[in-house]
Design a protein around this motif. Sequence first.
Motif, mmCIF file in Angstrom:
data_model
loop_
_atom_site.group_PDB
_atom_site.id
_atom_site.type_symbol
_atom_site.label_atom_id
_atom_site.label_comp_id
_atom_site.label_asym_id
_atom_site.label_seq_id
_atom_site.Cartn_x
_atom_site.Cartn_y
_atom_site.Cartn_z
ATOM 1 N N LEU A 75 0.855 -1.182 0.000
ATOM 2 C CA LEU A 75 0.000 0.000 0.000
ATOM 3 C C LEU A 75 0.892 1.233 0.000
ATOM 4 C CD1 LEU A 75 -2.789 -1.009 2.570
ATOM 5 C CD2 LEU A 75 -2.859 -1.123 0.077
ATOM 6 N N PRO A 183 -2.628 5.716 -4.738
ATOM 7 C CA PRO A 183 -2.839 4.278 -4.584
ATOM 8 C C PRO A 183 -2.475 3.793 -3.181
ATOM 9 C CG PRO A 183 -1.841 4.718 -6.699
ATOM 10 C CD PRO A 183 -1.837 6.030 -5.955
ATOM 11 N N GLY A 184 -3.390 3.062 -2.567
ATOM 12 C CA GLY A 184 -3.166 2.523 -1.228
ATOM 13 C C GLY A 184 -3.674 3.401 -0.106
ATOM 14 N N PHE A 205 -9.265 3.931 -3.339
ATOM 15 C CA PHE A 205 -7.857 4.057 -3.716
ATOM 16 C C PHE A 205 -7.084 2.758 -3.460
ATOM 17 C CE2 PHE A 205 -9.311 8.231 -2.061
ATOM 18 C CZ PHE A 205 -9.405 8.887 -3.272
ATOM 19 N N GLY A 206 -7.778 1.721 -2.988
ATOM 20 C CA GLY A 206 -7.154 0.425 -2.764
ATOM 21 C C GLY A 206 -6.725 0.162 -1.340
#
Length: 219
Positions: A75, A183-184, A205-206
Amino acid sequence: MNTLMEMIDDLIHEADVAALPEWNGIPLGRPTFTYRHPDELDAGWDRWIALHGHFNSINASHMWHRSYTNKHRQLGDHTIDQFDIDLRCAAGAHQEHRATLGLGTICSCVGNCLTQLICSTCSWHHIGTENECVEAWHDHAFPGWRSLPVLPAKLRGQMGTTKLTPQLEDWFDTNYPANMRVPGAPIITERGPYGTRHVPGYSPFGGYDLSAPQEGNPE
């Protein structure tokens, strides 16, 4: 009395154990609380299983094992591995002590159930409840997350889609800084008094969808 097949199984197991290489890893059959790389914890767990089998292994070993709900993930710039441990007595242990020793309730529990999150990128770890560990990991990997605005429940849709819909994208662009839209990255969602687990992978965003209580409800 053991059957012939059970005796054969025991002999095969004894041969398998005798063939194992010398063990130089983490201590077996007891908890460790210092930082250990996830590979070390995996190897220790596998060794225990090779020696004693899977039956009642979580409780009997008092060792860290991979969480069934959260696998290894990258992440952002950090990694996250979740391990759990059960430090309670085996079921019925207290009653057995009372019956055989006549000394009343004897508790040999060394603790309760705990979680550990590890960032192997930074040789960082934290031990506590699952939510405590998740929050500590975000302090480590996404400092400043605690001051993020809370996504209203009516926009989240009861933990429905993880997709970044146009409506959600507009809300996050308006309310979240750029470094929290990577991301993450996590989000914080308004929740009721129940269902307050921090859920991995539910951020658009994961990252995590972190729980926040609804206004007027108890923490």
